[in-house]
Motif scaffolding. Structure first.
Motif, mmCIF file in Angstrom:
data_model
loop_
_atom_site.group_PDB
_atom_site.id
_atom_site.type_symbol
_atom_site.label_atom_id
_atom_site.label_comp_id
_atom_site.label_asym_id
_atom_site.label_seq_id
_atom_site.Cartn_x
_atom_site.Cartn_y
_atom_site.Cartn_z
ATOM 1 N N ARG A 18 -10.787 72.297 -152.318
ATOM 2 C CA ARG A 18 -11.199 72.521 -150.994
ATOM 3 C C ARG A 18 -11.777 73.719 -150.972
ATOM 4 O O ARG A 18 -12.364 74.321 -150.493
ATOM 5 C CB ARG A 18 -10.766 71.583 -150.091
ATOM 6 C CG ARG A 18 -10.951 70.144 -150.236
ATOM 7 C CD ARG A 18 -10.148 69.885 -148.842
ATOM 8 N NE ARG A 18 -9.185 69.983 -148.619
ATOM 9 C CZ ARG A 18 -8.488 69.053 -149.124
ATOM 10 N NH1 ARG A 18 -8.491 67.962 -150.099
ATOM 11 N NH2 ARG A 18 -7.079 69.418 -148.174
ATOM 12 N N ALA A 19 -10.622 74.568 -150.785
ATOM 13 C CA ALA A 19 -10.975 76.238 -150.511
ATOM 14 C C ALA A 19 -11.512 76.482 -151.999
ATOM 15 O O ALA A 19 -12.556 77.629 -151.775
ATOM 16 C CB ALA A 19 -9.774 76.710 -151.087
ATOM 17 N N ASP A 69 -15.017 75.840 -150.962
ATOM 18 C CA ASP A 69 -15.623 76.805 -150.300
ATOM 19 C C ASP A 69 -15.716 77.311 -149.806
ATOM 20 O O ASP A 69 -16.701 78.151 -149.231
ATOM 21 C CB ASP A 69 -14.729 75.970 -149.418
ATOM 22 C CG ASP A 69 -13.885 75.150 -148.070
ATOM 23 O OD1 ASP A 69 -15.325 74.236 -148.226
ATOM 24 O OD2 ASP A 69 -13.016 74.470 -148.105
ATOM 25 N N ARG A 105 -19.544 77.687 -151.435
ATOM 26 C CA ARG A 105 -20.524 76.557 -150.962
ATOM 27 C C ARG A 105 -21.697 77.584 -151.730
ATOM 28 O O ARG A 105 -22.210 76.306 -152.023
ATOM 29 C CB ARG A 105 -20.174 77.247 -149.749
ATOM 30 C CG ARG A 105 -20.595 75.896 -148.658
ATOM 31 C CD ARG A 105 -20.397 75.959 -147.539
ATOM 32 N NE ARG A 105 -19.028 76.175 -147.148
ATOM 33 C CZ ARG A 105 -17.867 75.573 -146.414
ATOM 34 N NH1 ARG A 105 -19.307 74.466 -146.668
ATOM 35 N NH2 ARG A 105 -17.395 75.655 -146.629
ATOM 36 N N SER A 161 -23.780 74.135 -153.279
ATOM 37 C CA SER A 161 -23.864 73.279 -151.827
ATOM 38 C C SER A 161 -24.815 72.423 -151.996
ATOM 39 O O SER A 161 -24.761 71.490 -150.990
ATOM 40 C CB SER A 161 -25.131 74.324 -150.757
ATOM 41 O OG SER A 161 -26.160 74.676 -151.533
#
Length: 100
Positions: free
Chosen positions: A40-41, A44, A47, A51
């Motif tokens: 997830r990091a 993120d 992004r 996207s």
């Protein structure tokens, strides 16, 4: 990014980007909860690049759950027909055998 966005290679069900544990992580005994947090990091932090792409193990799980559910819903009527047909055939066979 072109591949994951589906522009370079089109897949019927689309793409989903995931970050797997490396051999170093496995040797370092990084658990799956930490690995998913690291994934997830990563997404993120990147992004902008990802996207418009399905990203992460959670998203992949949702995609596969949907595919499995659709497959089951498509097959249930045929399974039900098979079972009903077999039950009917057995009932007829029992009637021909008569009462014990």
């Amino acid at each position: 990014s072109e591949v994951l966005a589906g522009r370079a290679v089109r897949l019927k069900l689309g793409w989903c980007a995931v970050v797997n544990r490396s051999q170093f992580d496995i040797n370092a005994h990084v658990d799956m909860r930490t690995a998913r947090a690291n994934e997830r990091a990563f997404f993120d932090a990147n992004r902008v690049t990802y996207s418009n792409v399905n990203c992460g193990t959670g998203v992949l799980t949702e995609m596969l759950t949907g595919i499995l559910g659709d497959s089951i819903r498509r097959r249930v009527p045929r399974i039900r027909e098979t079972i009903d047909g077999a039950a009917t055939a057995l009932e007829l066979e029992l009637k021909t055998l008569g009462v014990p």
